[in-house]
Design a protein around this motif. Structure first.
Motif, PDB file in Angstrom:
ATOM      1  N   ASP A   7       0.808  -1.206   0.000  1.00  0.00           N
ATOM      2  CA  ASP A   7       0.000   0.000   0.000  1.00  0.00           C
ATOM      3  C   ASP A   7       0.846   1.263   0.000  1.00  0.00           C
ATOM      4  N   ARG A   8       2.111   1.152   0.410  1.00  0.00           N
ATOM      5  CA  ARG A   8       2.953   2.340   0.483  1.00  0.00           C
ATOM      6  C   ARG A   8       3.254   2.895  -0.901  1.00  0.00           C
ATOM      7  N   ALA A   9       3.028   2.059  -1.960  1.00  0.00           N
ATOM      8  CA  ALA A   9       3.301   2.508  -3.310  1.00  0.00           C
ATOM      9  C   ALA A   9       2.259   3.512  -3.782  1.00  0.00           C
ATOM     10  N   ARG A  10       1.109   3.543  -3.142  1.00  0.00           N
ATOM     11  CA  ARG A  10       0.070   4.473  -3.550  1.00  0.00           C
ATOM     12  C   ARG A  10      -0.014   5.634  -2.565  1.00  0.00           C
ATOM     13  N   PRO A  11      -0.486   6.786  -3.026  1.00  0.00           N
ATOM     14  CA  PRO A  11      -0.648   7.921  -2.101  1.00  0.00           C
ATOM     15  C   PRO A  11      -1.719   7.617  -1.060  1.00  0.00           C
ATOM     16  N   LEU A  12      -1.627   8.262   0.075  1.00  0.00           N
ATOM     17  CA  LEU A  12      -2.674   8.139   1.072  1.00  0.00           C
ATOM     18  C   LEU A  12      -3.960   8.729   0.506  1.00  0.00           C
ATOM     19  N   CYS A  13      -5.053   7.990   0.652  1.00  0.00           N
ATOM     20  CA  CYS A  13      -6.345   8.459   0.157  1.00  0.00           C
ATOM     21  C   CYS A  13      -7.115   9.082   1.318  1.00  0.00           C
ATOM     22  N   VAL A  14      -7.460  10.350   1.167  1.00  0.00           N
ATOM     23  CA  VAL A  14      -8.127  11.103   2.228  1.00  0.00           C
ATOM     24  C   VAL A  14      -9.476  11.607   1.740  1.00  0.00           C
ATOM     25  N   ALA A  15     -10.543  11.240   2.446  1.00  0.00           N
ATOM     26  CA  ALA A  15     -11.865  11.797   2.161  1.00  0.00           C
ATOM     27  C   ALA A  15     -11.987  13.106   2.928  1.00  0.00           C
ATOM     28  N   LEU A  16     -12.259  14.185   2.220  1.00  0.00           N
ATOM     29  CA  LEU A  16     -12.356  15.512   2.824  1.00  0.00           C
ATOM     30  C   LEU A  16     -13.815  15.952   2.817  1.00  0.00           C
ATOM     31  N   LEU A  17     -14.429  15.945   3.991  1.00  0.00           N
ATOM     32  CA  LEU A  17     -15.847  16.287   4.125  1.00  0.00           C
ATOM     33  C   LEU A  17     -15.977  17.700   4.680  1.00  0.00           C
ATOM     34  N   GLU A  18     -16.264  18.642   3.787  1.00  0.00           N
ATOM     35  CA  GLU A  18     -16.336  20.066   4.138  1.00  0.00           C
ATOM     36  C   GLU A  18     -17.394  20.727   3.265  1.00  0.00           C
ATOM     37  N   ASP A  19     -18.385  21.386   3.884  1.00  0.00           N
ATOM     38  CA  ASP A  19     -19.476  21.962   3.106  1.00  0.00           C
ATOM     39  C   ASP A  19     -19.210  23.385   2.620  1.00  0.00           C
ATOM     40  N   ASP A  20     -18.134  24.007   3.077  1.00  0.00           N
ATOM     41  CA  ASP A  20     -17.754  25.327   2.583  1.00  0.00           C
ATOM     42  C   ASP A  20     -17.015  25.121   1.257  1.00  0.00           C
ATOM     43  N   ASP A  21     -17.695  25.410   0.145  1.00  0.00           N
ATOM     44  CA  ASP A  21     -17.140  25.114  -1.169  1.00  0.00           C
ATOM     45  C   ASP A  21     -15.832  25.845  -1.441  1.00  0.00           C
ATOM     46  N   VAL A  22     -15.758  27.101  -1.048  1.00  0.00           N
ATOM     47  CA  VAL A  22     -14.549  27.882  -1.300  1.00  0.00           C
ATOM     48  C   VAL A  22     -13.375  27.324  -0.499  1.00  0.00           C
ATOM     49  N   LEU A  23     -13.581  27.085   0.788  1.00  0.00           N
ATOM     50  CA  LEU A  23     -12.526  26.539   1.624  1.00  0.00           C
ATOM     51  C   LEU A  23     -12.080  25.173   1.116  1.00  0.00           C
ATOM     52  N   ARG A  24     -13.047  24.353   0.747  1.00  0.00           N
ATOM     53  CA  ARG A  24     -12.738  22.997   0.310  1.00  0.00           C
ATOM     54  C   ARG A  24     -11.955  22.980  -1.007  1.00  0.00           C
ATOM     55  N   GLU A  25     -12.517  23.666  -2.021  1.00  0.00           N
ATOM     56  CA  GLU A  25     -11.965  23.548  -3.364  1.00  0.00           C
ATOM     57  C   GLU A  25     -10.774  24.463  -3.645  1.00  0.00           C
ATOM     58  N   ARG A  26     -10.720  25.602  -2.976  1.00  0.00           N
ATOM     59  CA  ARG A  26      -9.648  26.549  -3.295  1.00  0.00           C
ATOM     60  C   ARG A  26      -8.471  26.499  -2.333  1.00  0.00           C
ATOM     61  N   ILE A  27      -8.701  25.969  -1.138  1.00  0.00           N
ATOM     62  CA  ILE A  27      -7.624  25.973  -0.141  1.00  0.00           C
ATOM     63  C   ILE A  27      -7.228  24.554   0.281  1.00  0.00           C
ATOM     64  N   LEU A  28      -8.179  23.810   0.824  1.00  0.00           N
ATOM     65  CA  LEU A  28      -7.844  22.510   1.394  1.00  0.00           C
ATOM     66  C   LEU A  28      -7.433  21.477   0.348  1.00  0.00           C
ATOM     67  N   VAL A  29      -8.234  21.333  -0.711  1.00  0.00           N
ATOM     68  CA  VAL A  29      -7.921  20.313  -1.716  1.00  0.00           C
ATOM     69  C   VAL A  29      -6.577  20.568  -2.394  1.00  0.00           C
ATOM     70  N   PRO A  30      -6.343  21.746  -2.972  1.00  0.00           N
ATOM     71  CA  PRO A  30      -5.032  21.954  -3.616  1.00  0.00           C
ATOM     72  C   PRO A  30      -3.878  21.917  -2.622  1.00  0.00           C
ATOM     73  N   GLY A  31      -4.111  22.407  -1.401  1.00  0.00           N
ATOM     74  CA  GLY A  31      -3.042  22.394  -0.405  1.00  0.00           C
ATOM     75  C   GLY A  31      -2.633  20.986  -0.017  1.00  0.00           C
ATOM     76  N   LEU A  32      -3.591  20.108   0.204  1.00  0.00           N
ATOM     77  CA  LEU A  32      -3.288  18.727   0.581  1.00  0.00           C
ATOM     78  C   LEU A  32      -2.703  17.944  -0.594  1.00  0.00           C
ATOM     79  N   ARG A  33      -3.195  18.211  -1.786  1.00  0.00           N
ATOM     80  CA  ARG A  33      -2.631  17.530  -2.962  1.00  0.00           C
ATOM     81  C   ARG A  33      -1.194  17.967  -3.205  1.00  0.00           C
ATOM     82  N   ARG A  34      -0.891  19.179  -2.828  1.00  0.00           N
ATOM     83  CA  ARG A  34       0.486  19.672  -2.968  1.00  0.00           C
ATOM     84  C   ARG A  34       1.453  18.861  -2.109  1.00  0.00           C
ATOM     85  N   HIS A  35       0.922  18.245  -1.058  1.00  0.00           N
ATOM     86  CA  HIS A  35       1.742  17.404  -0.196  1.00  0.00           C
ATOM     87  C   HIS A  35       1.637  15.920  -0.558  1.00  0.00           C
TER      88      HIS A  35
END
Length: 239
Positions: A7-35
């Motif tokens: 399993d270490r060969a694949r990235p960690l899969c994280v479900a992000l449950l957040e109803d604030d669309d701006v926070l979710r799509e513009r900050i959290l998602v790209p920020g976490l994918r950057r890592h």
């Protein structure tokens, strides 16, 4: 979460449950994918239930206030149905009773908004490692996660890495105690990561200075990286 080494060969899969669309799509998602995280953005508890029924997920990050439920209830449900799934609550509600309720209900970590993305990512990586290893004792010395996205200090504290930092540390980690030239380090920065350091060696010094400062801030320990003036760097992670 399975501790299977494959399993270490694949990235960690994280479900992000957040109803604030701006926070979710513009900050959290790209920020976490950057890592380096595989992020599945969701808006409702129902969407999370559907995702868990059809795809493997390593951890869940969730808010308390949701359109169709609340984070406390979702956490308790996850604890009952998926006891090996990591849960991180990320909420604007930071009062002690809320923290206590969340952690008592099964959350592994409770972070309060606003949170720095690298703190959130480091929490995810640290939790994933702890869940995968179970009760085993931590290794001595500094540890770099197999995929290179997180650095663990001897005291167990973690630092999530950016793409540029990851490339540099993986190169240095492959040659512990040996001098790695500045040219070799710059050459290890492909694509967009290379833009962060460019071809200017002084900008490489800035990148590594910031990395040292970040590691010290996050872990309380200095990164065991020595600069050899005009030549390169030596990493001494053991001990």
């Amino acid at each position: 979460m399975s501790p299977d080494p494959a399993d270490r060969a694949r990235p960690l899969c994280v479900a992000l449950l957040e109803d604030d669309d701006v926070l979710r799509e513009r900050i959290l998602v790209p920020g976490l994918r950057r890592h380096g995280l595989d992020v599945r953005p969701l808006r409702t508890a129902a969407a999370l239930t559907a995702l868990l029924a059809q795809a493997p997920v390593d951890l869940v990050i969730l808010d308390i206030g949701l359109p169709d439920s609340d984070g406390f209830t979702v956490t308790q449900t996850l604890q009952a149905a998926h006891p090996h799934l990591g849960v991180v609550i990320l909420s604007g509600r930071g009062e002690p009773p809320d923290r206590l309720r969340g952690l008592s209900g099964g959350a592994d970590a409770y972070l309060v908004k606003p949170v720095e993305i690298d703190i959130l990512a480091a929490t995810v990586f640290s939790l994933a490692r702890r869940l995968a290893r179970g009760p085993q004792r931590a290794e001595a010395g500094w540890q770099l996660q197999p995929d290179g996205w997180c650095l663990f200090a001897p005291n167990g504290q973690s630092t999530a890495l950016t793409g540029s930092e990851r490339h540099v540390l993986r190169l240095l980690w492959a040659q512990p105690g040996q001098l790695v030239s500045r040219e070799a380090i710059l050459g290890a920065l492909p694509g967009r990561a290379h833009d962060e350091s460019g071809s200017d060696p002084h900008r490489l010094d800035v990148l590594l200075h910031r990395l040292r400062r970040k590691v010290l801030t996050r872990t309380g320990l200095p990164l065991p990286l020595d600069a050899v003036r005009g030549e390169g760097y030596v990493l001494r992670p053991a001990g």
